[in-house]
Each structure stands twice: as C-alpha cells, then as structure tokens.
Design an enzyme around this catalytic site. Structure first.
Site, mmCIF file in Angstrom:
data_model
loop_
_atom_site.group_PDB
_atom_site.id
_atom_site.type_symbol
_atom_site.label_atom_id
_atom_site.label_comp_id
_atom_site.label_asym_id
_atom_site.label_seq_id
_atom_site.Cartn_x
_atom_site.Cartn_y
_atom_site.Cartn_z
ATOM 1 N N CYS A 142 0.831 -1.210 0.000
ATOM 2 C CA CYS A 142 0.000 0.000 0.000
ATOM 3 C C CYS A 142 0.870 1.266 0.000
ATOM 4 C CB CYS A 142 -1.007 -0.031 1.142
ATOM 5 S SG CYS A 142 -2.373 1.147 0.886
ATOM 6 N N LYS A 163 -11.640 8.609 -1.016
ATOM 7 C CA LYS A 163 -10.915 7.424 -0.590
ATOM 8 C C LYS A 163 -11.369 6.194 -1.374
ATOM 9 C CE LYS A 163 -9.689 4.727 3.520
ATOM 10 N NZ LYS A 163 -9.869 4.560 4.986
ATOM 11 N N SER A 192 -7.501 0.352 0.500
ATOM 12 C CA SER A 192 -7.892 1.381 1.458
ATOM 13 C C SER A 192 -6.865 2.506 1.375
ATOM 14 C CB SER A 192 -7.952 0.791 2.873
ATOM 15 O OG SER A 192 -8.274 1.776 3.820
ATOM 16 N N HIS A 235 -4.208 -4.247 0.165
ATOM 17 C CA HIS A 235 -3.953 -4.861 1.474
ATOM 18 C C HIS A 235 -4.475 -6.291 1.470
ATOM 19 C CE1 HIS A 235 -2.440 -1.589 4.005
ATOM 20 N NE2 HIS A 235 -3.297 -0.777 3.401
ATOM 21 N N GLU A 237 -3.422 -8.644 2.999
ATOM 22 C CA GLU A 237 -3.267 -9.226 4.336
ATOM 23 C C GLU A 237 -4.422 -8.883 5.272
ATOM 24 O OE1 GLU A 237 -1.904 -5.051 5.015
ATOM 25 O OE2 GLU A 237 -1.819 -6.495 3.371
#
Length: 305
Positions: A142, A163, A192, A235, A237
């Site tokens: 990210c 966003k 994100s 992301h 993860e």
C-alpha cells in the site's frame, strides 16, 4: 513448517488458535536447518493487528522462517505500548549489519502527505537504500508500495477524488509469472487509500512490470523484472473486519466516509462481510516466499549484494 517468533508475542496465541504453525524461540534452537530470515518494517498504527496479519500469511508456508520486527526511531507510535515495542522490536541501528532473505514494508496512514512531509521519510529512505544490497527480495504494501516506487523508480502518487475503500476484482497480466502462478483469471484484493499510482508512469520504466490490474483500483501488483522488489498497492493481508473497523473509526471521527465498495452484504454496515480474498492472499505470499526468497537467495546470506 513454522514461523519462528518471540515466545510472548501476542500474535502467537491468535495464530496457534487458527492452527497456523508457529515455533517459539526455545523450540527453534533445537532445529538443525537454515531458516529464512525475514524482516518486517511495521509502519501501521495498529501495530499488533498488523503483526498478526503479516505473520498469518508468512506462517502458511512449508518453509521455516525467522522473523525480526523493525520500528522507526524518528516516529514514536501513539497506539502501541513502549513495553511492547521494547520487547519485540528493533531499530535500524540494531539490524543494519544483518542480511535478510526477505523484507516486508507495510502501509501507513500518511498518503495525504507529500513523501518528504512524513516525519520518518529520511529514515525510511535510508532503510530502503540499505535493502537493495542487504535484502534479497523486498515486498512493499500500500503506502509502502507507493513510497518504494517513488524512491527507487521515481513514480509519483496522485490524489484520488475520494478514498478508495473496498474489495476489488483484479486480473493477472501474466498468469505464468511465478508471483501470480496458480491465480484464477479473476481474484480480489482489499484496498484502502487516498492516493494512487498511474499505469502509464509504470509502463515507462523498463525495469518494472505490472503483474495484476483492476479496472477500479488500477495497478495492483508491480515488480522489478527480477522480483527483488515487489509492490502491492492494496492490502491482501487484511482480516475480514479491517475495512469495517476503518469505516466505523472514520464515522466516529466525523469524516463521513462512503461505504467500502463490494464489501458489506446489502451495503449494511452491520452485516458480516464475506472474506473472498484470503485464498489468493495466501498464494501470493507463498509464491513470493518460494520463488523469490527461498529458491533465489544464496545459502550464505553474506553473499547478497
């Protein structure tokens, strides 16, 4: 095979409850093999949650891995106890003489700042420069990916009108590339972030290749031709509720965020989001560890250049 972590790291109990094989330092001393040495530079304010997410993916591998956790000294975490950082984390001065098979640089909630406005930017640049000749393959995530692309390859980031948050569909560009080997023709990654990198800028760099794209989220997986640097703009993860927690945090702050896209069933913030990205997240980390860390790194780490 397990990841080796400190006996008392909070992630240990969580991962053991999920049947992920972790090995304490005490048990590891009796193993007669050369485990992979992985360094994690954790820049996220949710320190313990991020540790657990990274270790979960690293632990789902047939390889034994020794983990070192790294913190910056030019930024002091406001969300993590000093005791936790002192017990489990090292500083760059502690590790600069070491060599590592692999390294992970996490994201950080600072993408609305210019890179040079980030208080630990100079320290991060020193660490990224050091990684070139002291780490065989570095995985950037990210904002960490945006920072690495900017520092190493002069790729700028651009602000988004709002966003980008949600679960987005991607396609592998080269399904035979070792990093995306075994991927389905469509797969999902959480994103994100408030900024993005542009595909056109990446395409101009002969040293880089885009390995996965999303119509909405753009270039998602980028790597150098030798994959000694890998950049993931999302992301993978993240846990099931990470985006939900971020959304509710922003609501509480009065930011009035949009709902994460393709996440809550029926766009109901109280509904349980399905976790549709876990399989490919595990495969991505396994491929990185196998093809670009385990199989490529010299047995004698001192020979890494």
């Amino acid at each position: 095979m397990p990841i080796k972590i400190s006996n008392h790291l909070p992630a240990a109990k969580i991962l053991e409850s999920e049947n992920i094989f972790v090995m304490t330092e005490d048990r590891a001393t009796h193993q007669d093999i050369r485990p992979l040495q992985i360094l994690i530079l954790n820049l996220m304010p949710t320190t313990i949650e991020t540790e657990t997410q990274q270790l979960r993916l690293l632990g789902n591998s047939p390889l034994q891995i020794d983990i070192d956790l790294l913190q910056t000294v030019t930024h002091v975490s406001k969300n993590t106890s000093k005791e936790h950082l002192l017990e489990f984390y090292q500083t760059f001065d502690d590790v600069r003489k070491n060599k590592y098979d692999g390294m992970i640089i996490t994201g950080a909630p600072v993408e609305n700042l210019d890179f040079t406005q980030v208080d630990y930017w100079d320290e991060l640049c020193e660490i990224m420069d050091w990684s070139v000749s002291n780490v065989y393959s570095t995985l950037h995530i990210c904002w960490g990916a945006q920072a690495g692309l900017y520092h190493h390859h002069h790729i700028p980031k651009y602000p988004l009108p709002q966003k980008l948050s949600g679960i987005f569909r991607h396609r592998p560009i080269d399904p035979n590339h070792p990093l995306t080997r075994g991927f389905d023709e469509m797969f999902y990654i959480p994103h994100s972030r408030y900024t993005e990198v542009h595909q056109d800028d990446i395409d101009k760099r002969e040293t880089l290749q885009i390995l996965a794209l999303s119509e909405t989220a753009g270039a998602a997986i980028v790597a150098t031709k030798d994959a000694r640097q890998v950049f993931i703009t999302g992301h993978c993860e993240y846990d099931r509720y990470t985006l939900a927690n971020e959304y509710k945090r922003d609501v509480a702050r009065g930011i009035h965020p949009a709902l994460p896209q393709n996440y809550f069933p029926g766009n109901d913030p109280d509904a349980v989001p399905p976790m549709v990205w876990r399989g490919h997240a595990n495969l991505l980390f396994s491929n990185w560890l196998n093809y670009f860390v385990y199989q490529q790194t010299p047995y004698d780490l001192s020979s890494i250049t």
